[in-house]
Design an enzyme around this catalytic site. Structure first.
Site, PDB file in Angstrom:
ATOM      1  N   ALA A 173       8.313  26.956  74.847  1.00 29.74           N
ATOM      2  CA  ALA A 173       7.830  28.294  74.525  1.00 29.74           C
ATOM      3  C   ALA A 173       7.396  28.271  73.058  1.00 29.74           C
ATOM      4  CB  ALA A 173       8.941  29.304  74.735  1.00 29.74           C
ATOM      5  N   LYS A 174       6.623  29.304  72.691  1.00 31.08           N
ATOM      6  CA  LYS A 174       6.106  29.308  71.314  1.00 31.08           C
ATOM      7  C   LYS A 174       7.226  29.317  70.272  1.00 31.08           C
ATOM      8  CE  LYS A 174       1.336  30.332  71.518  1.00 31.08           C
ATOM      9  NZ  LYS A 174       0.516  31.252  72.269  1.00 31.08           N
ATOM     10  N   ARG A 175       8.397  29.822  70.675  1.00 33.24           N
ATOM     11  CA  ARG A 175       9.484  29.886  69.685  1.00 33.24           C
ATOM     12  C   ARG A 175      10.199  28.537  69.483  1.00 33.24           C
ATOM     13  NH1 ARG A 175      10.642  32.546  74.142  1.00 33.24           N
ATOM     14  NH2 ARG A 175      12.257  31.678  75.479  1.00 33.24           N
TER      15      ARG A 175
END
Ligand code: GLU
Length: 287
Positions: A248-250
């Site tokens: 995920a982008k995080r």
């Protein structure tokens, strides 16, 4: 052949984006075709210019080149509005005034609708509003526009798309319920913008992650409703991280910026990814 990579500039690109961009780029270049970039910046509240520049720098670091200027969704709002108008004139969309809380409450009711591929489908509350109430509320209340899915499916009949190397796949858009085509806060949804843009850009092969395969049901329907050409699709495996979940982008540790800062060679990484060799701790989950 024309392929594309379409990042949303809402965060840094990670290994999964690199894999997707590399597959699309290699497919086009291998066939003497074109490769384009589209910036999916339709969500003005979450898109950041800094991530546009960062994404392009990451792609260059991987050795990816592209044809023409990147296409910006934010520059194509009039096209999305025109398509929505066309659907409105055929009464295939309706305004929805429900808040998130309204929807949650009707979903909690004992006979709420079954889950669709993207979670619980919209219960249809605003589908049957009287025309007079609709007109009155349109003037004063925030609203999105939803596709009348049953009506749309009845218009087009059965649809299919071609999954590269696997043959025809039947599209099953009905299970998505009345999807949003224009949002309260953004003039088009991902489904509408992406279908229109792929057609306008002349994309012949949509190569993207298997997490988006359910969206293809809806895109195939919109292509039929809006008389758009149907590309070939390839939904590829997803890169997962050390926790076993897809990136995920995080997940900062998997960001291309952090790999670059750690001294990795972008072109070598690109070659490894294209051959299915992932950095230690990462693996590919095939669809
Ligand atoms: N902007 C979308 C994403 O980042 C692209 C989806 C697509 O390739 O159609 O998920």
């Amino acid at each position: 052949m024309l392929t594309r990579f379409a990042p949303s500039p809402t965060g840094e690109l990670h290994l999964g984006h690199a894999y997707s961009a590399l597959l699309a780029h290699a497919a086009a270049r291998g066939a003497g075709g074109r490769f384009r970039i589209r910036i999916d910046d339709i969500d003005g509240s979450r898109s950041r210019e800094i991530y546009v520049a960062a994404a392009l720098a990451d792609l260059e670091w991987l050795g990816i080149d592209w044809d023409g200027d990147p296409v910006r969704q934010s520059a194509r709002l009039d096209r999305y509005a025109a398509a929505l108008d066309a659907l409105r004139s055929r009464a295939l969309v309706y305004p929805c005034f429900c808040t998130r809380a309204d929807i949650a409450a009707s979903l909690a009711a004992p006979h709420g609708p079954p889950d669709g591929p993207a979670g619980a489908a919209y219960p249809g509350t605003c589908r049957h509003l009287a025309e007079s109430e609709r007109r009155r509320r349109l003037e004063s209340e925030p609203h999105c526009w939803r596709l009348d899915m049953a009506k749309a499916v009845a218009t087009t009949g059965e649809l299919a798309w071609e999954e590269e190397g696997q043959g025809a796949r039947r599209a099953a858009p009905l299970a998505h319920g009345d999807v949003v085509l224009a949002r309260k806060d953004a003039p088009a949804s991902y489904h509408l913008a992406s279908s229109l843009d792929d057609a306008a850009m002349g994309v012949s092969h949509v190569i993207r992650g298997a997490d988006l395969i359910a969206s293809t049901d809806v895109h195939r329907l919109l292509q039929a409703l809006l008389d758009l050409p149907v590309p070939l699709y390839r939904h590829h495996g997803l890169v997962c991280g050390p926790n076993g979940k897809r990136l995920a982008k995080r997940d900062a540790a998997a960001s291309l910026a952090s790999l670059r800062a750690a001294g990795l060679d972008g072109r070598r990484l690109a070659d490894d990814l294209l051959h299915g060799r992932l950095p230690t701790g990462f693996f590919l989950q095939n669809p």
